[in-house]
Design a protein around this motif. Structure first.
Motif, PDB file in Angstrom:
ATOM      1  N   LYS A 258      -0.550  -8.801  18.224  1.00 47.89           N
ATOM      2  CA  LYS A 258      -0.114  -9.475  19.452  1.00 47.89           C
ATOM      3  C   LYS A 258       0.856  -8.614  20.248  1.00 47.89           C
ATOM      4  O   LYS A 258       1.314  -9.020  21.319  1.00 47.89           O
ATOM      5  N   PHE A 259       1.169  -7.422  19.704  1.00 48.47           N
ATOM      6  CA  PHE A 259       2.108  -6.511  20.362  1.00 48.47           C
ATOM      7  C   PHE A 259       1.434  -5.181  20.680  1.00 48.47           C
ATOM      8  O   PHE A 259       0.570  -4.725  19.919  1.00 48.47           O
ATOM      9  N   LYS A 260       1.850  -4.578  21.759  1.00 44.31           N
ATOM     10  CA  LYS A 260       1.398  -3.233  22.096  1.00 44.31           C
ATOM     11  C   LYS A 260       2.244  -2.212  21.338  1.00 44.31           C
ATOM     12  O   LYS A 260       3.299  -2.533  20.804  1.00 44.31           O
ATOM     13  N   ASN A 261       1.761  -0.985  21.330  1.00 44.47           N
ATOM     14  CA  ASN A 261       2.489   0.117  20.677  1.00 44.47           C
ATOM     15  C   ASN A 261       2.811  -0.196  19.215  1.00 44.47           C
ATOM     16  O   ASN A 261       3.903   0.088  18.727  1.00 44.47           O
ATOM     17  N   ASN A 262       1.852  -0.796  18.524  1.00 43.83           N
ATOM     18  CA  ASN A 262       2.084  -1.284  17.165  1.00 43.83           C
ATOM     19  C   ASN A 262       1.511  -0.369  16.089  1.00 43.83           C
ATOM     20  O   ASN A 262       1.384  -0.788  14.930  1.00 43.83           O
ATOM     21  N   ASP A 263       1.166   0.859  16.439  1.00 45.75           N
ATOM     22  CA  ASP A 263       0.508   1.751  15.475  1.00 45.75           C
ATOM     23  C   ASP A 263       1.316   1.918  14.200  1.00 45.75           C
ATOM     24  O   ASP A 263       0.767   1.877  13.097  1.00 45.75           O
ATOM     25  N   PHE A 264       2.611   2.130  14.333  1.00 45.42           N
ATOM     26  CA  PHE A 264       3.445   2.324  13.144  1.00 45.42           C
ATOM     27  C   PHE A 264       3.348   1.117  12.222  1.00 45.42           C
ATOM     28  O   PHE A 264       3.224   1.253  10.998  1.00 45.42           O
ATOM     29  N   HIS A 265       3.420  -0.071  12.780  1.00 40.05           N
ATOM     30  CA  HIS A 265       3.406  -1.293  11.978  1.00 40.05           C
ATOM     31  C   HIS A 265       2.068  -1.506  11.277  1.00 40.05           C
ATOM     32  O   HIS A 265       2.032  -2.018  10.154  1.00 40.05           O
ATOM     33  N   ILE A 266       0.992  -1.110  11.916  1.00 37.38           N
ATOM     34  CA  ILE A 266      -0.328  -1.202  11.276  1.00 37.38           C
ATOM     35  C   ILE A 266      -0.404  -0.224  10.105  1.00 37.38           C
ATOM     36  O   ILE A 266      -0.837  -0.591   9.001  1.00 37.38           O
ATOM     37  N   TYR A 267       0.026   1.002  10.327  1.00 34.52           N
ATOM     38  CA  TYR A 267       0.013   2.000   9.252  1.00 34.52           C
ATOM     39  C   TYR A 267       0.921   1.580   8.093  1.00 34.52           C
ATOM     40  O   TYR A 267       0.615   1.841   6.925  1.00 34.52           O
ATOM     41  N   LEU A 268       2.036   0.922   8.413  1.00 36.32           N
ATOM     42  CA  LEU A 268       2.986   0.530   7.379  1.00 36.32           C
ATOM     43  C   LEU A 268       2.365  -0.454   6.385  1.00 36.32           C
ATOM     44  O   LEU A 268       2.661  -0.406   5.185  1.00 36.32           O
ATOM     45  N   ILE A 269       1.504  -1.333   6.878  1.00 38.47           N
ATOM     46  CA  ILE A 269       0.845  -2.305   5.995  1.00 38.47           C
ATOM     47  C   ILE A 269       0.093  -1.585   4.886  1.00 38.47           C
ATOM     48  O   ILE A 269       0.269  -1.878   3.693  1.00 38.47           O
ATOM     49  N   ASP A 270      -0.737  -0.642   5.278  1.00 40.50           N
ATOM     50  CA  ASP A 270      -1.540   0.085   4.269  1.00 40.50           C
ATOM     51  C   ASP A 270      -0.673   1.002   3.417  1.00 40.50           C
ATOM     52  O   ASP A 270      -0.904   1.140   2.211  1.00 40.50           O
ATOM     53  N   TYR A 271       0.319   1.610   4.030  1.00 37.89           N
ATOM     54  CA  TYR A 271       1.212   2.520   3.291  1.00 37.89           C
ATOM     55  C   TYR A 271       1.911   1.793   2.140  1.00 37.89           C
ATOM     56  O   TYR A 271       1.966   2.287   1.017  1.00 37.89           O
ATOM     57  N   LEU A 272       2.430   0.606   2.412  1.00 43.77           N
ATOM     58  CA  LEU A 272       3.183  -0.116   1.393  1.00 43.77           C
ATOM     59  C   LEU A 272       2.297  -0.691   0.306  1.00 43.77           C
ATOM     60  O   LEU A 272       2.723  -0.844  -0.843  1.00 43.77           O
ATOM     61  N   THR A 273       1.045  -0.998   0.643  1.00 43.45           N
ATOM     62  CA  THR A 273       0.180  -1.645  -0.347  1.00 43.45           C
ATOM     63  C   THR A 273      -0.813  -0.669  -0.995  1.00 43.45           C
ATOM     64  O   THR A 273      -1.615  -1.082  -1.821  1.00 43.45           O
ATOM     65  N   GLU A 274      -0.695   0.600  -0.633  1.00 40.64           N
ATOM     66  CA  GLU A 274      -1.511   1.620  -1.312  1.00 40.64           C
ATOM     67  C   GLU A 274      -0.638   2.575  -2.114  1.00 40.64           C
ATOM     68  O   GLU A 274      -1.130   3.485  -2.758  1.00 40.64           O
ATOM     69  N   ARG A 275       0.680   2.342  -2.088  1.00 38.70           N
ATOM     70  CA  ARG A 275       1.599   3.238  -2.775  1.00 38.70           C
ATOM     71  C   ARG A 275       1.400   3.144  -4.283  1.00 38.70           C
ATOM     72  O   ARG A 275       0.943   2.127  -4.801  1.00 38.70           O
ATOM     73  N   THR A 276       1.798   4.190  -4.968  1.00 38.28           N
ATOM     74  CA  THR A 276       1.611   4.251  -6.423  1.00 38.28           C
ATOM     75  C   THR A 276       2.937   4.200  -7.184  1.00 38.28           C
ATOM     76  O   THR A 276       2.949   4.381  -8.396  1.00 38.28           O
ATOM     77  N   LYS A 277       4.037   3.998  -6.464  1.00 37.01           N
ATOM     78  CA  LYS A 277       5.348   3.855  -7.116  1.00 37.01           C
ATOM     79  C   LYS A 277       6.283   3.101  -6.219  1.00 37.01           C
ATOM     80  O   LYS A 277       6.006   2.895  -5.039  1.00 37.01           O
TER      81      LYS A 277
END
Length: 277
Positions: A258-277
């Motif tokens: 619902k927000f523009k310029n949200n690329d960082f927030h989209i990437y953060l979702i996958d980053y936090l839930t694909e981490r291995t530690k």
């Protein structure tokens, strides 16, 4: 934005937070060594989420000293909660992020005082920032509620008082309060500082709520062999937990879209839930 750009932002923001903490505890206070120790590690996810939410909403890359101080307040509350969580009367942990916990290195008495000091300093800073206007006061009030008896502390009580017959709703209530509430604070505080409408604030809050749940479930999956900790796998199969993780990720994306310029927030979702530690 691509994945490398995202990682560059993470590193840059972490350096901002790290440098600010280096300047915070430089005088001759007898607690400063332990304060530096308690705040000198971690991914800095919560303050980074605040900084990037603020930047997303203002469409500016410049961060002034007041905004950085507000980010430090979030991290100091997170750090205080970890110091106290590790105490023998709580989770009784000897290691945190590969290092001795604060009470193991400095003693239980100093650890209690370090947690108290970080919490008080966070709100000393918040009150000082509130002199700059109502928006800082509103943001600080949200942070106070998120970390208080109806937020993070309540989550810790539920965690400590759990029994063996816990169900999914109980676990999610713990995770909402113990983990998601500071994620929610990071996003909503940025929204309050930018004067967002109620519906936009709610979308930010929902994004952070689901992000925090996903973060904690991923922790559970990484710690699936830990017997003494609350874990989603105590009531759900591995496949069910992964399905829940995917569902929460999708709900987080629905809200942040619902927000523009949200690329960082989209990437953060996958980053936090694909981490291995």
């Amino acid at each position: 934005m691509n994945k490398e750009d995202f990682k560059t932002i993470l590193k840059k923001d972490k350096k901002i937070i790290d440098r600010a903490f280096e300047e915070k505890f430089k005088d001759d206070n007898p607690l400063n060594e332990a304060l530096r120790y308690a705040t000198d590690s971690g991914k800095r996810i919560r303050p980074i989420l605040f900084l990037e939410s603020y930047k997303m909403l203002t469409k500016k890359s410049y961060l002034n000293d007041e905004i950085i101080e507000m980010a430090l307040n979030i991290e100091m509350i997170h750090a205080y909660s970890l110091v106290h969580d590790d105490l023998p009367s709580m989770d009784d942990d000897d290691l945190r992020r590969g290092k001795p916990t604060v009470h193991k290195k400095f003693g239980e008495d100093i650890a209690i005082l370090i947690g108290d000091s970080l919490l008080n300093l966070a709100f000393e800073n918040s009150l000082n920032l509130a002199k700059n206007g109502q928006r800082f006061l509103d943001a600080s009030l949200y942070l106070s509620k998120a970390s208080g008896i109806d937020g993070m502390i309540k989550g810790q009580v539920y965690d400590l008082r759990r029994n063996l017959e816990i169900d999914l709703s109980y676990i999610l209530e713990v995770y909402k309060n113990k983990t998601s509430r500071l994620f929610m604070a990071a996003c909503v505080m940025a929204g309050l500082l930018n004067g967002l409408s109620e519906d936009k604030l709610k979308a930010l809050e929902n994004y952070a709520y689901y992000l925090g749940l996903s973060f904690q479930i991923q922790d559970d999956l990484l710690d699936k062999n830990e017997k003494n900790e609350l874990n989603i796998l105590s009531c759900k199969s591995l496949d069910e937990a992964n399905s829940l993780l995917l569902d929460f990720n999708n709900k987080a994306k629905e809200n942040i879209n619902k927000f523009k310029n949200n690329d960082f927030h989209i990437y953060l979702i996958d980053y936090l839930t694909e981490r291995t530690k």
